[in-house]
Design a protein around this motif. Structure first.
Motif, mmCIF file in Angstrom:
data_model
loop_
_atom_site.group_PDB
_atom_site.id
_atom_site.type_symbol
_atom_site.label_atom_id
_atom_site.label_comp_id
_atom_site.label_asym_id
_atom_site.label_seq_id
_atom_site.Cartn_x
_atom_site.Cartn_y
_atom_site.Cartn_z
ATOM 1 N N ARG A 28 0.829 -1.215 0.000
ATOM 2 C CA ARG A 28 0.000 0.000 0.000
ATOM 3 C C ARG A 28 0.861 1.261 0.000
ATOM 4 N N GLU A 29 1.902 1.246 0.843
ATOM 5 C CA GLU A 29 2.763 2.442 0.959
ATOM 6 C C GLU A 29 3.523 2.735 -0.338
ATOM 7 N N ARG A 30 3.747 1.707 -1.139
ATOM 8 C CA ARG A 30 4.592 1.879 -2.332
ATOM 9 C C ARG A 30 3.809 1.885 -3.645
ATOM 10 N N LEU A 31 2.531 1.543 -3.590
ATOM 11 C CA LEU A 31 1.767 1.300 -4.819
ATOM 12 C C LEU A 31 1.701 2.506 -5.760
ATOM 13 N N ALA A 32 1.341 3.670 -5.241
ATOM 14 C CA ALA A 32 1.132 4.838 -6.112
ATOM 15 C C ALA A 32 2.440 5.235 -6.796
ATOM 16 N N ALA A 33 3.513 5.315 -6.032
ATOM 17 C CA ALA A 33 4.802 5.708 -6.617
ATOM 18 C C ALA A 33 5.276 4.658 -7.615
ATOM 19 N N PHE A 34 5.090 3.397 -7.266
ATOM 20 C CA PHE A 34 5.512 2.307 -8.146
ATOM 21 C C PHE A 34 4.797 2.385 -9.498
ATOM 22 N N ILE A 35 3.477 2.575 -9.455
ATOM 23 C CA ILE A 35 2.709 2.627 -10.709
ATOM 24 C C ILE A 35 3.083 3.867 -11.518
ATOM 25 N N THR A 36 3.263 4.981 -10.827
ATOM 26 C CA THR A 36 3.618 6.213 -11.532
ATOM 27 C C THR A 36 4.917 6.029 -12.320
ATOM 28 N N VAL A 37 5.887 5.374 -11.705
ATOM 29 C CA VAL A 37 7.188 5.179 -12.366
ATOM 30 C C VAL A 37 7.109 4.098 -13.454
ATOM 31 N N GLU A 38 6.353 3.039 -13.182
ATOM 32 C CA GLU A 38 6.397 1.847 -14.053
ATOM 33 C C GLU A 38 5.258 1.752 -15.068
ATOM 34 N N GLN A 39 4.355 2.731 -15.097
ATOM 35 C CA GLN A 39 3.113 2.579 -15.860
ATOM 36 C C GLN A 39 3.306 2.274 -17.348
ATOM 37 N N TYR A 40 4.411 2.720 -17.927
ATOM 38 C CA TYR A 40 4.619 2.475 -19.374
ATOM 39 C C TYR A 40 5.526 1.268 -19.629
ATOM 40 N N ASN A 41 6.026 0.671 -18.549
ATOM 41 C CA ASN A 41 6.914 -0.488 -18.681
ATOM 42 C C ASN A 41 6.135 -1.774 -18.421
ATOM 43 N N GLU A 42 6.610 -2.863 -19.079
ATOM 44 C CA GLU A 42 6.029 -4.180 -18.783
ATOM 45 C C GLU A 42 6.658 -4.741 -17.515
ATOM 46 N N PRO A 43 5.905 -5.492 -16.706
ATOM 47 C CA PRO A 43 4.551 -5.970 -16.957
ATOM 48 C C PRO A 43 3.451 -5.021 -16.472
ATOM 49 N N VAL A 44 3.846 -3.867 -15.906
ATOM 50 C CA VAL A 44 2.839 -2.990 -15.280
ATOM 51 C C VAL A 44 1.849 -2.458 -16.310
ATOM 52 N N SER A 45 2.355 -2.095 -17.493
ATOM 53 C CA SER A 45 1.491 -1.551 -18.533
ATOM 54 C C SER A 45 0.343 -2.529 -18.859
ATOM 55 N N THR A 46 0.675 -3.798 -19.036
ATOM 56 C CA THR A 46 -0.357 -4.803 -19.336
ATOM 57 C C THR A 46 -1.285 -5.028 -18.140
ATOM 58 N N ILE A 47 -0.729 -5.016 -16.951
ATOM 59 C CA ILE A 47 -1.570 -5.214 -15.750
ATOM 60 C C ILE A 47 -2.587 -4.076 -15.648
ATOM 61 N N LEU A 48 -2.159 -2.855 -15.957
ATOM 62 C CA LEU A 48 -3.091 -1.715 -15.896
ATOM 63 C C LEU A 48 -4.175 -1.849 -16.967
ATOM 64 N N ASP A 49 -3.792 -2.345 -18.142
ATOM 65 C CA ASP A 49 -4.815 -2.588 -19.177
ATOM 66 C C ASP A 49 -5.800 -3.666 -18.714
ATOM 67 N N ASN A 50 -5.277 -4.691 -18.065
ATOM 68 C CA ASN A 50 -6.165 -5.748 -17.545
ATOM 69 C C ASN A 50 -7.119 -5.179 -16.492
ATOM 70 N N LEU A 51 -6.606 -4.241 -15.706
ATOM 71 C CA LEU A 51 -7.463 -3.618 -14.687
ATOM 72 C C LEU A 51 -8.557 -2.785 -15.354
ATOM 73 N N ARG A 52 -8.193 -2.054 -16.410
ATOM 74 C CA ARG A 52 -9.215 -1.282 -17.162
ATOM 75 C C ARG A 52 -10.325 -2.211 -17.641
ATOM 76 N N GLU A 53 -9.914 -3.397 -18.124
ATOM 77 C CA GLU A 53 -10.891 -4.379 -18.604
ATOM 78 C C GLU A 53 -11.727 -4.899 -17.427
ATOM 79 N N GLU A 54 -11.059 -5.184 -16.320
ATOM 80 C CA GLU A 54 -11.752 -5.733 -15.130
ATOM 81 C C GLU A 54 -12.838 -4.776 -14.640
ATOM 82 N N ILE A 55 -12.570 -3.475 -14.702
ATOM 83 C CA ILE A 55 -13.557 -2.498 -14.201
ATOM 84 C C ILE A 55 -14.412 -1.926 -15.337
ATOM 85 N N ALA A 56 -14.221 -2.453 -16.546
ATOM 86 C CA ALA A 56 -14.987 -2.026 -17.723
ATOM 87 C C ALA A 56 -14.880 -0.520 -17.950
#
Ligand SMILES: CSCCC(=O)C(=O)COP(=O)(O)O
Ligand SMILES: [Mg+2]
Length: 229
Positions: A28-56
């Motif tokens: 929890r303490e690291r999630l926001a910073a981690f995503i901000t830095v890694e959002q365009y890198n794999e595997p985070v980019s694909t995980i975020l796309d999967n989340l978009r799909e999960e929440i429609a």
């Protein structure tokens, strides 16, 4: 005859307090910073796309996704995307020695005994397979991953869905009646039982009067050879 044992983690092999008071806050303490830095890198980019799909919400921004993930953490939602991200973040904690994967003392001796008796051992947790391997690879008792023949997470289905256990039996390649599922949550055991699995409930803390499953306080009380299949 029981030929394989599938075990849950939280509340079964490992203390719920380790997961909720150590692992979850660390991510929890690291999630926001981690995503901000890694959002365009794999595997985070694909995980975020999967989340978009999960929440429609195919157009959700990274900031909106972070908000969703915090809401999921608040409600302990077993979201595959959240679990994947937590698993990646926990890696640093294990590797840096910030914590070790908790194991109840009765777990390792019994797993070793069952393995030596020819019973194959598997894990099924809502935590990602990567997170499961970390917990058992960096456990209080060292690396115990060689004991396990396979790991299952929510990619096989949710833990309260009967179909998940059918999928697990198919992947293991054994009839469900020869597989014993261990968990602390009776709804998970209900689903496994409906798929034909044998079941045993670990009661590590509070009683569960709403359960009809065979209950034990520790792995040392489980006798697979006495369970008819
Ligand atoms: C793999 S350790 C973290 C476990 C986790 O994230 C979790 O949500 C607990 O799930 P379980 O199915 O093991 O109760
Ligand atoms: Mg559990």
């Amino acid at each position: 005859m029981i030929r394989a044992i599938v075990t849950d983690i939280e509340g079964t092999t490992s203390d719920i307090r380790f997961v909720h008071n150590v692992l979850f806050p660390y991510a929890r303490e690291r999630l926001a910073a981690f995503i901000t830095v890694e959002q365009y890198n794999e595997p985070v980019s694909t995980i975020l796309d999967n989340l978009r799909e999960e929440i429609a919400q195919p157009e959700a921004t990274t900031a909106e996704l972070i908000e969703v993930l915090f809401a999921f953490m608040d409600e302990d939602r077993k979201s595959t995307a959240l679990k994947a991200l937590q698993g990646i973040i926990w890696r640093d904690g294990y590797v840096n020695g910030d914590f070790k994967g908790h194991l109840y003392p009765d777990v390792l001796p019994q797993l070793e005994k069952w393995k030596s008796q020819g019973i194959d051992l598997y894990v099924y947790s809502s935590g990602s397979v990567a997170a499961q391997k970390l917990l058992f690879g960096y456990s209080d008792e060292g690396d115990i991953t060689p004991l396990f023949s396979g790991y299952f997470d929510t990619l096989v289905g949710a833990k309260r869905d009967v179909q998940s256990y059918r999928n697990i039996a198919t992947q293991i390649g054994l009839p469900p009646t020869s597989i014993l599922f261990l968990s602390d949550i009776h709804q998970e055991l209900d689903a496994a039982e409906a798929a034909g699995f044998r079941t045993t409930q670990l009661i590590r803390g509070d009683d569960d009067a709403a359960s009809h499953h065979y209950q034990v306080p520790s792995f040392s009380n489980i006798k697979p050879e006495q369970i008819p299949s």
